[in-house]
Scaffold this motif. Structure first.
Motif, PDB file in Angstrom:
ATOM      1  N   ASP A   1      -2.575  -4.663  -6.729  1.00 17.68           N
ATOM      2  CA  ASP A   1      -3.472  -3.794  -5.966  1.00 17.68           C
ATOM      3  C   ASP A   1      -4.681  -4.560  -5.462  1.00 17.68           C
ATOM      4  O   ASP A   1      -5.086  -5.566  -6.056  1.00 17.68           O
ATOM      5  CB  ASP A   1      -3.934  -2.638  -6.870  1.00 17.68           C
ATOM      6  CG  ASP A   1      -4.878  -1.688  -6.162  1.00 17.68           C
ATOM      7  OD1 ASP A   1      -4.493  -1.161  -5.111  1.00 17.68           O
ATOM      8  OD2 ASP A   1      -6.002  -1.484  -6.660  1.00 17.68           O
ATOM      9  N   ASP A   2      -5.261  -4.091  -4.348  1.00 15.47           N
ATOM     10  CA  ASP A   2      -6.559  -4.636  -3.939  1.00 15.47           C
ATOM     11  C   ASP A   2      -7.471  -3.578  -3.323  1.00 15.47           C
ATOM     12  O   ASP A   2      -8.478  -3.909  -2.712  1.00 15.47           O
ATOM     13  CB  ASP A   2      -6.400  -5.831  -2.978  1.00 15.47           C
ATOM     14  CG  ASP A   2      -5.521  -5.522  -1.782  1.00 15.47           C
ATOM     15  OD1 ASP A   2      -5.343  -4.342  -1.458  1.00 15.47           O
ATOM     16  OD2 ASP A   2      -5.005  -6.480  -1.166  1.00 15.47           O
ATOM     17  N   LEU A   3      -7.126  -2.305  -3.523  1.00 16.75           N
ATOM     18  CA  LEU A   3      -7.936  -1.228  -2.967  1.00 16.75           C
ATOM     19  C   LEU A   3      -8.670  -0.391  -4.013  1.00 16.75           C
ATOM     20  O   LEU A   3      -9.733   0.147  -3.745  1.00 16.75           O
ATOM     21  CB  LEU A   3      -7.056  -0.291  -2.123  1.00 16.75           C
ATOM     22  CG  LEU A   3      -6.498  -0.864  -0.822  1.00 16.75           C
ATOM     23  CD1 LEU A   3      -5.588   0.155  -0.153  1.00 16.75           C
ATOM     24  CD2 LEU A   3      -7.618  -1.273   0.117  1.00 16.75           C
TER      25      LEU A   3
ATOM     26  N   SER B   1      -8.775 -12.585   2.599  1.00 16.84           N
ATOM     27  CA  SER B   1      -7.410 -12.249   2.206  1.00 16.84           C
ATOM     28  C   SER B   1      -6.872 -13.402   1.366  1.00 16.84           C
ATOM     29  O   SER B   1      -7.645 -14.232   0.872  1.00 16.84           O
ATOM     30  CB  SER B   1      -6.545 -12.006   3.450  1.00 16.84           C
ATOM     31  OG  SER B   1      -6.541 -13.155   4.280  1.00 16.84           O
TER      32      SER B   1
ATOM     33  N   ASN C   1      -5.286  -6.854 -10.079  1.00 17.48           N
ATOM     34  CA  ASN C   1      -6.168  -6.912  -8.917  1.00 17.48           C
ATOM     35  C   ASN C   1      -7.014  -8.166  -9.065  1.00 17.48           C
ATOM     36  O   ASN C   1      -7.863  -8.253  -9.951  1.00 17.48           O
ATOM     37  CB  ASN C   1      -7.044  -5.667  -8.834  1.00 17.48           C
ATOM     38  CG  ASN C   1      -7.898  -5.627  -7.562  1.00 17.48           C
ATOM     39  OD1 ASN C   1      -8.288  -6.660  -7.025  1.00 17.48           O
ATOM     40  ND2 ASN C   1      -8.196  -4.428  -7.096  1.00 17.48           N
TER      41      ASN C   1
ATOM     42  N   TYR D   1       0.809  -1.213   0.000  1.00 15.67           N
ATOM     43  CA  TYR D   1       0.000   0.000   0.000  1.00 15.67           C
ATOM     44  C   TYR D   1       0.845   1.268   0.000  1.00 15.67           C
ATOM     45  O   TYR D   1       0.350   2.338  -0.361  1.00 15.67           O
ATOM     46  CB  TYR D   1      -0.941  -0.004   1.211  1.00 15.67           C
ATOM     47  CG  TYR D   1      -1.802  -1.231   1.254  1.00 15.67           C
ATOM     48  CD1 TYR D   1      -2.506  -1.641   0.118  1.00 15.67           C
ATOM     49  CD2 TYR D   1      -1.901  -1.998   2.407  1.00 15.67           C
ATOM     50  CE1 TYR D   1      -3.283  -2.775   0.133  1.00 15.67           C
ATOM     51  CE2 TYR D   1      -2.676  -3.150   2.434  1.00 15.67           C
ATOM     52  CZ  TYR D   1      -3.361  -3.528   1.300  1.00 15.67           C
ATOM     53  OH  TYR D   1      -4.130  -4.666   1.315  1.00 15.67           O
TER      54      TYR D   1
ATOM     55  N   ASP E   1      -9.682  -2.666   5.855  1.00 16.96           N
ATOM     56  CA  ASP E   1     -10.260  -2.116   4.624  1.00 16.96           C
ATOM     57  C   ASP E   1      -9.901  -2.917   3.379  1.00 16.96           C
ATOM     58  O   ASP E   1     -10.746  -3.107   2.494  1.00 16.96           O
ATOM     59  CB  ASP E   1      -9.805  -0.669   4.434  1.00 16.96           C
ATOM     60  CG  ASP E   1     -10.425   0.274   5.445  1.00 16.96           C
ATOM     61  OD1 ASP E   1     -11.419  -0.126   6.096  1.00 16.96           O
ATOM     62  OD2 ASP E   1      -9.920   1.401   5.600  1.00 16.96           O
ATOM     63  N   ASN E   2      -8.652  -3.400   3.295  1.00 15.67           N
ATOM     64  CA  ASN E   2      -8.223  -4.049   2.059  1.00 15.67           C
ATOM     65  C   ASN E   2      -8.892  -5.402   1.829  1.00 15.67           C
ATOM     66  O   ASN E   2      -8.781  -5.970   0.749  1.00 15.67           O
ATOM     67  CB  ASN E   2      -6.696  -4.224   2.042  1.00 15.67           C
ATOM     68  CG  ASN E   2      -6.199  -5.177   3.106  1.00 15.67           C
ATOM     69  OD1 ASN E   2      -6.311  -4.907   4.292  1.00 15.67           O
ATOM     70  ND2 ASN E   2      -5.645  -6.297   2.682  1.00 15.67           N
TER      71      ASN E   2
END
Length: 339
Positions: free
Chosen positions: A108-110, A248, A122, A87, A268-269
């Motif tokens: 990415d995962d946000l 996750s 992602n 992040y 959050d992620n």
């Protein structure tokens, strides 16, 4: 000329190891095709990085804002591409890396930052390019067809499985598990006579004492594991038919094994991944687990076990992954290495 790959991630027991493990999956996919170096900070947990990797350590006194300069001084953009997962690698970082001439792949995962990377990966289900702001040259590799999975789980994802009875459970919340969801979920499982064995995998920084007291009172039913290899972890998972885990990397791995899974999120992620798996009907609804107590887990499990929706969930997990994931990643990275 074929460029070498710089894999860039950090992780330790306090911040979590997920970014390291996700990159390990890509390393295993490409290592027979491209030379690479795995770069991390000195504060990362180096013991989890395989000894066979060519490991490079970034000095702790090299700040994130200075990292692009440090990289260009030690690894030329002419001879290297960068694959980064973390992040901290935000828009400003990506822009600085690109200004040095590197080709950049960002995991990415946000979907929150403006993307300057050449390729954004992602693997959240249902993620779309419309969720992003990016440069005109940015390409996307989205969804579970680009899942970041270690080879043993890619192999197991291709195999079918049917669940005939529910009697063995798996629990893993990783890291420090600030809310001790591990202990609460495990106690709830042990409170149900249906489960004869409960396997618990503890994170590197887990320090709660509740799980040790549970082990003393249930020495035959509770099995505790730490620091498992991918193969050993897969073997433990295969012995189970029910799981409680966050949304996750561990959720992807459990879905490759295929079993009934109660999942939720507490950071959050994990929320985007959670919503994607829930939409696919591949998990049972756990929602935000931040304030969960033992009673919350017990209530949900009784509802799940009375629902009879077992085969539907297994089919959904089976449909999320195919046998082309590794080849897709190679096709994604290949052109960047050969430019």
């Amino acid at each position: 000329m074929t460029k070498k790959i710089i894999f860039r991630a950090d992780g330790n027991g306090e911040t979590g190891l997920g970014h390291l493990y996700r990159l390990f999956s890509l390393v295993e996919t490409v290592r027979d095709h491209y030379e690479f170096v795995f770069l991390t900070k000195a504060s990362s947990t180096h013991s989890v990085i395989p000894e066979s990797y060519n490991l490079g350590v970034i000095p702790e006194n090299s700040s994130l804002s200075e990292e692009a300069n440090w990289l260009s001084e030690n690894f030329s953009a002419e001879n290297h591409i960068i694959i980064a997962d973390g992040y901290q690698f935000n828009a400003a970082y990506q822009k600085a890396i690109k200004s040095k001439g590197y080709k950049l792949v960002y995991i990415d995962d946000l979907a929150s930052e403006h993307m300057y990377a050449d390729v954004v990966v992602n693997h959240s289900p249902n993620i779309a390019q419309s969720n992003y702001k990016c440069e005109t040259y940015t390409n996307f590799a989205l969804g579970t067809k680009y899942a970041l999975l270690r080879p043993i789980f890619l192999k197991l994802a291709k195999q079918s499985r049917s669940i005939e009875k529910i009697d063995t459970a798996f629990v893993c919340f990783g890291g420090a598990d600030l809310f001790d969801l591990t202990g609460k979920a495990t106690k709830a499982l042990l409170g149900m006579s249906l489960f004869t064995i409960v396997h618990v995998v503890l994170g590197a920084a887990y320090q709660h004492e509740n799980i040790l007291m549970l082990k003393e009172s249930h020495p035959d039913r509770l099995k505790i594991h730490k620091n498992l290899s991918a193969e050993a972890l897969a073997k433990v998972m295969q012995s189970c038919n029910f799981a409680i885990a966050p949304s996750s990397t561990i959720l992807y791995e459990l879905s490759c094994i295929k079993m009934l899974i109660l999942s939720g999120y507490y950071v959050d992620n994990q929320e985007l991944i959670y919503k994607g798996f829930l939409c696919k009907k591949a998990i049972f609804k756990g929602g935000n687990m931040t304030n969960y107590q033992e009673s919350d887990f017990s209530e949900l499990m009784h509802s799940i076990l009375n629902s009879g929706q077992f085969e539907e969930q297994i089919r959904a997990q089976q449909n999320m992954f195919d046998d082309q994931i590794a080849s897709r990643h190679l096709k994604l990275i290949g052109p960047l290495c050969c430019e």
